[in-house]
Design an enzyme around this catalytic site. Sequence first.
Site, PDB file in Angstrom:
ATOM      1  N   PRO A 160       0.209  -2.851   2.372  1.00  0.00           N
ATOM      2  CA  PRO A 160      -1.203  -2.478   2.417  1.00  0.00           C
ATOM      3  C   PRO A 160      -2.114  -3.661   2.102  1.00  0.00           C
ATOM      4  O   PRO A 160      -1.882  -4.396   1.140  1.00  0.00           O
ATOM      5  CB  PRO A 160      -1.305  -1.403   1.331  1.00  0.00           C
ATOM      6  CG  PRO A 160       0.071  -0.840   1.230  1.00  0.00           C
ATOM      7  CD  PRO A 160       0.987  -1.997   1.475  1.00  0.00           C
ATOM      8  N   GLU A 161      -3.125  -3.860   2.937  1.00  0.00           N
ATOM      9  CA  GLU A 161      -4.082  -4.929   2.699  1.00  0.00           C
ATOM     10  C   GLU A 161      -5.376  -4.314   2.166  1.00  0.00           C
ATOM     11  O   GLU A 161      -5.451  -3.107   1.926  1.00  0.00           O
ATOM     12  CB  GLU A 161      -4.297  -5.722   3.984  1.00  0.00           C
ATOM     13  CG  GLU A 161      -3.015  -6.434   4.445  1.00  0.00           C
ATOM     14  CD  GLU A 161      -3.281  -7.528   5.465  1.00  0.00           C
ATOM     15  OE1 GLU A 161      -4.399  -8.054   5.509  1.00  0.00           O
ATOM     16  OE2 GLU A 161      -2.348  -7.868   6.221  1.00  0.00           O
ATOM     17  N   HIS A 191      11.489   8.971  -4.526  1.00  0.00           N
ATOM     18  CA  HIS A 191      10.598   7.812  -4.671  1.00  0.00           C
ATOM     19  C   HIS A 191       9.211   8.179  -5.194  1.00  0.00           C
ATOM     20  O   HIS A 191       8.325   7.328  -5.202  1.00  0.00           O
ATOM     21  CB  HIS A 191      10.454   7.033  -3.362  1.00  0.00           C
ATOM     22  CG  HIS A 191      11.760   6.648  -2.740  1.00  0.00           C
ATOM     23  ND1 HIS A 191      12.732   5.938  -3.410  1.00  0.00           N
ATOM     24  CD2 HIS A 191      12.254   6.890  -1.488  1.00  0.00           C
ATOM     25  CE1 HIS A 191      13.764   5.747  -2.610  1.00  0.00           C
ATOM     26  NE2 HIS A 191      13.510   6.310  -1.444  1.00  0.00           N
ATOM     27  N   ARG A 196      10.166   1.002  -2.245  1.00  0.00           N
ATOM     28  CA  ARG A 196      10.695  -0.334  -2.540  1.00  0.00           C
ATOM     29  C   ARG A 196      10.396  -0.812  -3.966  1.00  0.00           C
ATOM     30  O   ARG A 196      10.886  -1.846  -4.393  1.00  0.00           O
ATOM     31  CB  ARG A 196      10.147  -1.334  -1.510  1.00  0.00           C
ATOM     32  CG  ARG A 196      10.542  -0.965  -0.081  1.00  0.00           C
ATOM     33  CD  ARG A 196      10.020  -1.969   0.927  1.00  0.00           C
ATOM     34  NE  ARG A 196      10.701  -3.254   0.814  1.00  0.00           N
ATOM     35  CZ  ARG A 196      10.446  -4.308   1.588  1.00  0.00           C
ATOM     36  NH1 ARG A 196       9.513  -4.215   2.520  1.00  0.00           N
ATOM     37  NH2 ARG A 196      11.095  -5.434   1.426  1.00  0.00           N
ATOM     38  N   LYS A 251     -10.632 -30.322   1.930  1.00  0.00           N
ATOM     39  CA  LYS A 251      -9.322 -29.656   1.923  1.00  0.00           C
ATOM     40  C   LYS A 251      -8.614 -29.832   3.267  1.00  0.00           C
ATOM     41  O   LYS A 251      -9.188 -29.607   4.329  1.00  0.00           O
ATOM     42  CB  LYS A 251      -9.481 -28.167   1.625  1.00  0.00           C
ATOM     43  CG  LYS A 251     -10.067 -27.858   0.251  1.00  0.00           C
ATOM     44  CD  LYS A 251      -9.116 -28.253  -0.859  1.00  0.00           C
ATOM     45  CE  LYS A 251      -9.557 -27.686  -2.213  1.00  0.00           C
ATOM     46  NZ  LYS A 251     -10.906 -28.105  -2.620  1.00  0.00           N
TER      47      LYS A 251
END
Length: 269
Positions: A2-3, A90, A109, A150
């Site tokens: 998930p972002e 889970h 997980r 950079k």
Amino acid sequence: MPELPEVEVSRMGITPHLVGHVITKLTFRTSKLRWDIPNELKLLQGQTITGVYRRAKYLLIETDVGSAMVHLGMSGSLRVLDSTHPPAKHDHVDMQLDSGKVLRYNDPRRFGAWLWCEQGTEHELLVNIGPEPLTDAFNVQYMHDKANGKRVAIKQFIMDNKIVVGVGNIYANESLFTAGISPLRAAGKLSESEWEKLVSEIKQVLNTAIEQGGTTLKDFAQADGKPGYFAQELKIYGKAKQPCPNCGEKIQEQKIGQRNTFFCSSCQS
């Protein structure tokens, strides 16, 4: 994984069910996820939830004594269910509410986390991270100054949480494509006008993802169990060797900073 949009959609989904309600019981079916689950979280029992906030990819469920800080990890998800609904495999954490509902955390997980943050303090994981990309603090001048000199690839630069939080791999690919900027470019070589375009596209791509409910990729689904819909809108991510939606050239794939990167060498310079 998930972002930011998926985490924000989770926050939006669970907030109406949590705020103003008392946490009557916390149940942990494991003692450890990514890290040990701290005993201090039990202090939340009997407390009223005053708000649900997001910082980077962490959700903070706040009370007067402190907050539960939740990270979804690679495969975590949150659901609001009737408390009589039996736990499944889970289902590691239950936050039971006086409404008869339960906030249930599932994580096959176990790379997610439930952590404790005492009231009035900032968790060490949130110290020294960059601004939120959807706030005014994330702007052209800030990024132009940070990138000065950079040499790191621009894609790695915008994914660095010390620079700006929450621009994960999917949305970094998409934003660079819509901005017409090669992910291989050195961050310090972007002009101010290019930064203006990229900052705008990052905000637009993330906002669109949030509006459409997050991506359906892998394990994410919204708090009500419905999947997100942004995956069908992805222009370039995961589409190696397919024609570019702009020019028809084949989309290329390359590893940058150990992450799969997708770009069009014709449209992105």
